[in-house]
Design an enzyme around this catalytic site. Structure first.
Site, PDB file in Angstrom:
ATOM      1  N   LYS A  89       0.791  -1.235   0.000  1.00  0.00           N
ATOM      2  CA  LYS A  89       0.000   0.000   0.000  1.00  0.00           C
ATOM      3  C   LYS A  89       0.823   1.284   0.000  1.00  0.00           C
ATOM      4  O   LYS A  89       0.345   2.351   0.409  1.00  0.00           O
ATOM      5  CB  LYS A  89      -1.011   0.028   1.174  1.00  0.00           C
ATOM      6  CG  LYS A  89      -1.802  -1.222   1.392  1.00  0.00           C
ATOM      7  CD  LYS A  89      -2.290  -1.885   0.126  1.00  0.00           C
ATOM      8  CE  LYS A  89      -3.310  -1.101  -0.629  1.00  0.00           C
ATOM      9  NZ  LYS A  89      -3.580  -1.759  -1.960  1.00  0.00           N
TER      10      LYS A  89
ATOM     11  N   TRP B  94       1.637   1.981  -8.719  1.00  0.00           N
ATOM     12  CA  TRP B  94       1.974   3.288  -9.313  1.00  0.00           C
ATOM     13  C   TRP B  94       3.405   3.236  -9.845  1.00  0.00           C
ATOM     14  O   TRP B  94       3.676   3.630 -10.986  1.00  0.00           O
ATOM     15  CB  TRP B  94       1.813   4.376  -8.253  1.00  0.00           C
ATOM     16  CG  TRP B  94       1.813   5.782  -8.753  1.00  0.00           C
ATOM     17  CD1 TRP B  94       1.854   6.191 -10.060  1.00  0.00           C
ATOM     18  CD2 TRP B  94       1.738   6.965  -7.952  1.00  0.00           C
ATOM     19  NE1 TRP B  94       1.813   7.565 -10.121  1.00  0.00           N
ATOM     20  CE2 TRP B  94       1.739   8.068  -8.848  1.00  0.00           C
ATOM     21  CE3 TRP B  94       1.665   7.222  -6.582  1.00  0.00           C
ATOM     22  CZ2 TRP B  94       1.672   9.387  -8.405  1.00  0.00           C
ATOM     23  CZ3 TRP B  94       1.594   8.534  -6.141  1.00  0.00           C
ATOM     24  CH2 TRP B  94       1.598   9.601  -7.041  1.00  0.00           C
TER      25      TRP B  94
ATOM     26  N   HIS C 215       7.251  -7.412  -2.159  1.00  0.00           N
ATOM     27  CA  HIS C 215       7.098  -6.718  -0.870  1.00  0.00           C
ATOM     28  C   HIS C 215       8.087  -7.300   0.141  1.00  0.00           C
ATOM     29  O   HIS C 215       7.852  -7.225   1.348  1.00  0.00           O
ATOM     30  CB  HIS C 215       5.692  -6.957  -0.305  1.00  0.00           C
ATOM     31  CG  HIS C 215       4.574  -6.263  -1.017  1.00  0.00           C
ATOM     32  ND1 HIS C 215       4.643  -4.973  -1.473  1.00  0.00           N
ATOM     33  CD2 HIS C 215       3.308  -6.679  -1.299  1.00  0.00           C
ATOM     34  CE1 HIS C 215       3.484  -4.642  -2.020  1.00  0.00           C
ATOM     35  NE2 HIS C 215       2.662  -5.658  -1.936  1.00  0.00           N
TER      36      HIS C 215
ATOM     37  N   SER D  42      -4.933   2.627   3.958  1.00  0.00           N
ATOM     38  CA  SER D  42      -5.082   1.970   2.660  1.00  0.00           C
ATOM     39  C   SER D  42      -5.120   0.445   2.844  1.00  0.00           C
ATOM     40  O   SER D  42      -5.917  -0.263   2.217  1.00  0.00           O
ATOM     41  CB  SER D  42      -3.926   2.393   1.755  1.00  0.00           C
ATOM     42  OG  SER D  42      -4.022   1.820   0.487  1.00  0.00           O
TER      43      SER D  42
ATOM     44  N   TYR E 250       6.013   8.217  -1.652  1.00  0.00           N
ATOM     45  CA  TYR E 250       4.698   8.460  -2.261  1.00  0.00           C
ATOM     46  C   TYR E 250       4.417   9.969  -2.239  1.00  0.00           C
ATOM     47  O   TYR E 250       3.893  10.528  -3.201  1.00  0.00           O
ATOM     48  CB  TYR E 250       3.655   7.689  -1.444  1.00  0.00           C
ATOM     49  CG  TYR E 250       2.240   7.785  -1.925  1.00  0.00           C
ATOM     50  CD1 TYR E 250       1.686   6.774  -2.715  1.00  0.00           C
ATOM     51  CD2 TYR E 250       1.420   8.849  -1.560  1.00  0.00           C
ATOM     52  CE1 TYR E 250       0.361   6.845  -3.131  1.00  0.00           C
ATOM     53  CE2 TYR E 250       0.104   8.931  -1.977  1.00  0.00           C
ATOM     54  CZ  TYR E 250      -0.421   7.925  -2.764  1.00  0.00           C
ATOM     55  OH  TYR E 250      -1.733   7.991  -3.178  1.00  0.00           O
TER      56      TYR E 250
ATOM     57  N   PHE F 157      -3.418   9.590 -11.225  1.00  0.00           N
ATOM     58  CA  PHE F 157      -4.406   8.735 -10.554  1.00  0.00           C
ATOM     59  C   PHE F 157      -5.600   8.459 -11.481  1.00  0.00           C
ATOM     60  O   PHE F 157      -6.056   7.324 -11.619  1.00  0.00           O
ATOM     61  CB  PHE F 157      -4.862   9.414  -9.258  1.00  0.00           C
ATOM     62  CG  PHE F 157      -5.763   8.568  -8.410  1.00  0.00           C
ATOM     63  CD1 PHE F 157      -5.277   7.425  -7.798  1.00  0.00           C
ATOM     64  CD2 PHE F 157      -7.088   8.920  -8.216  1.00  0.00           C
ATOM     65  CE1 PHE F 157      -6.106   6.635  -7.002  1.00  0.00           C
ATOM     66  CE2 PHE F 157      -7.919   8.150  -7.423  1.00  0.00           C
ATOM     67  CZ  PHE F 157      -7.424   7.002  -6.814  1.00  0.00           C
TER      68      PHE F 157
ATOM     69  N   ALA G 218      -5.734   8.616 -14.821  1.00  0.00           N
ATOM     70  CA  ALA G 218      -5.378   7.768 -15.979  1.00  0.00           C
ATOM     71  C   ALA G 218      -5.257   6.316 -15.545  1.00  0.00           C
ATOM     72  O   ALA G 218      -5.720   5.395 -16.242  1.00  0.00           O
ATOM     73  CB  ALA G 218      -4.060   8.254 -16.589  1.00  0.00           C
ATOM     74  N   MET G 219      -4.677   6.090 -14.388  1.00  0.00           N
ATOM     75  CA  MET G 219      -4.519   4.707 -13.927  1.00  0.00           C
ATOM     76  C   MET G 219      -5.856   4.091 -13.541  1.00  0.00           C
ATOM     77  O   MET G 219      -6.078   2.900 -13.720  1.00  0.00           O
ATOM     78  CB  MET G 219      -3.522   4.653 -12.765  1.00  0.00           C
ATOM     79  CG  MET G 219      -2.086   4.752 -13.270  1.00  0.00           C
ATOM     80  SD  MET G 219      -0.849   4.615 -11.996  1.00  0.00           S
ATOM     81  CE  MET G 219      -1.257   3.108 -11.158  1.00  0.00           C
TER      82      MET G 219
ATOM     83  N   GLY H  19      -6.040   7.755  -3.479  1.00  0.00           N
ATOM     84  CA  GLY H  19      -4.796   8.272  -4.051  1.00  0.00           C
ATOM     85  C   GLY H  19      -4.386   9.631  -3.517  1.00  0.00           C
ATOM     86  O   GLY H  19      -3.943  10.479  -4.283  1.00  0.00           O
TER      87      GLY H  19
HETATM   88  P1  A3P Z   1      -5.199   4.523  -1.336  1.00  0.00           P
HETATM   89  O1  A3P Z   1      -5.817   3.259  -0.845  1.00  0.00           O
HETATM   90  O2  A3P Z   1      -4.809   5.447  -0.203  1.00  0.00           O
HETATM   91  O3  A3P Z   1      -6.011   5.223  -2.364  1.00  0.00           O
HETATM   92  P2  A3P Z   1      -0.098  -0.444  -3.648  1.00  0.00           P
HETATM   93  O4  A3P Z   1      -0.012  -0.395  -5.136  1.00  0.00           O
HETATM   94  O5  A3P Z   1       1.233  -0.487  -2.954  1.00  0.00           O
HETATM   95  O6  A3P Z   1      -1.036  -1.500  -3.186  1.00  0.00           O
HETATM   96  O7  A3P Z   1      -0.689   0.964  -3.147  1.00  0.00           O
HETATM   97  C1  A3P Z   1      -2.023   1.301  -3.415  1.00  0.00           C
HETATM   98  C2  A3P Z   1      -2.209   2.754  -3.017  1.00  0.00           C
HETATM   99  O8  A3P Z   1      -1.547   3.585  -3.981  1.00  0.00           O
HETATM  100  C3  A3P Z   1      -3.678   3.137  -3.029  1.00  0.00           C
HETATM  101  O9  A3P Z   1      -3.814   4.143  -2.024  1.00  0.00           O
HETATM  102  C4  A3P Z   1      -3.809   3.693  -4.445  1.00  0.00           C
HETATM  103  O10 A3P Z   1      -4.925   4.516  -4.638  1.00  0.00           O
HETATM  104  C5  A3P Z   1      -2.506   4.478  -4.542  1.00  0.00           C
HETATM  105  N1  A3P Z   1      -2.164   4.805  -5.931  1.00  0.00           N
HETATM  106  C6  A3P Z   1      -1.979   3.964  -6.975  1.00  0.00           C
HETATM  107  N2  A3P Z   1      -1.747   4.655  -8.108  1.00  0.00           N
HETATM  108  C7  A3P Z   1      -1.757   5.959  -7.774  1.00  0.00           C
HETATM  109  C8  A3P Z   1      -1.579   7.175  -8.508  1.00  0.00           C
HETATM  110  N3  A3P Z   1      -1.358   7.185  -9.819  1.00  0.00           N
HETATM  111  N4  A3P Z   1      -1.669   8.340  -7.833  1.00  0.00           N
HETATM  112  C9  A3P Z   1      -1.889   8.361  -6.505  1.00  0.00           C
HETATM  113  N5  A3P Z   1      -2.072   7.243  -5.754  1.00  0.00           N
HETATM  114  C10 A3P Z   1      -2.017   6.058  -6.385  1.00  0.00           C
END
Ligand code: A3P
Length: 291
Positions: A44, A49, A99, A129, A184, A220, A222-223, A250
């Protein structure tokens, strides 16, 4: 029914896709190549990302590869059987994800020229998260309550172990030229600048248009639209997206909408104890971001 976690070297791993054999293989026998790039995180912290960012950089900013293949195939989780098989098929330079805490990381890495990008995040936002993720990710135990999850997180009794041990373990390697630590919070604040830094670290210089493409394709929004990374393609037996969204909010600082004052004070007390010696260097300790 209680989840039967896989236990390896003091850490519990989610069942189903991790086995003791695969973890032992990853640690002791995984062949590391000098041009491998490892994307390492505590859960998390921005794993997916960073996969998107790195795989776009490796493709010169061209989004077609990212949009044609699941991120777990572009950057395989080599601690699982499927990921290991995918890793063997990847053309160099391979992008690999895990991880793993430092004490289980492939031994061969330490005598190689391979690179690690380690992404870390405000542990309070990681916790929030992780709490939501645990409710929707089927191999994880459903949290009994937020407070119960907070207790488990602080004591390290969560899958992949203690955030504090993970981060302090990896931070011991800070300063080595083949490791890059990115937060992050920095990604949120200056994605363009961090992409430039990553390009430099990887020895893959991109022009401004290509960097802009990386930035645009890893926003965020776009993803969230990209089915190759928003987890909607994963089977419901693995991730039940009716119970939540993988790309959830995000943002930085969402912990403030979850923690009570007492929980925040308790968290700070444990943080001060566990992070002794490393305090004052992380962005969440000196900035207050709301974006
Ligand atoms: P949130 O649950 O706080 O939204 P992981 O990939 O390590 O599991 O992390 C997931 C977290 O990264 C989630 O956080 C997700 O929304 C956030 N995340 C993934 N892509 C992102 C992006 N492009 N911009 C901001 N946050 C992103």
């Amino acid at each position: 029914m209680a989840v039967q976690y896989v236990h390896y070297k003091g850490i519990k791993f989610p069942p189903g896709y991790n086995s003791v054999e695969n973890l032992c293989f990853a640690e002791n026998e995984f062949e590391v190549r000098d041009d491998d790039i490892f994307n390492v995180t505590y859960p998390k912290s921005g794993t997916v990302w960073m996969i998107e960012i790195l795989s776009l950089i490796l493709n010169g900013g061209n989004p077609s590869w990212n949009q044609s293949m699941l991120n777990s195939c572009r950057a395989p989780w080599f601690t699982t059987q499927l990921g290991l098989e995918a890793a063997h098929l990847l053309p160099p330079p391979r992008l690999l994800t895990c991880h793993l805490p430092i004490h289980i990381f492939p031994k061969a890495f330490f005598s190689s020229k391979a690179k690690v990008v380690y992404t870390l995040r405000d542990p309070r936002d990681v916790l929030v998260s992780y709490y939501h993720f645990s409710k929707m990710c089927v191999p994880f135990e459903n949290p009994k309550s937020f407070n119960h999850f907070l207790e488990s997180f602080l004591s390290g009794d969560v899958p992949f172990g203690s955030w504090f041990d993970h981060v302090t373990g990896w931070m011991k390697l800070k300063g080595k030229s083949n490791l890059l630590f990115i937060s992050y919070e920095e990604l949120k604040q200056d994605l363009f600048g961090i992409v430039e830094r990553l390009c430099h670290f990887l020895g893959k210089e991109l022009d401004e248009a290509a960097i802009t493409s990386v930035v645009e394709n890893t926003s965020f929004e776009a993803m969230r639209r990209n089915d190759m990374c928003n987890s909607t393609m994963l089977p419901k037996e693995f991730m039940d997206q009716e119970k939540g969204t993988f790309l959830r909010k995000g943002i930085c600082g969402d912990w403030k909408t979850h923690f009570t004052v007492a929980q925040s004070e308790y968290f700070d007390k444990v943080y001060q104890e566990k992070m002794e010696g490393l305090k004052g260097i992380f962005p969440w300790e000196y900035t207050r971001q709301e974006n």
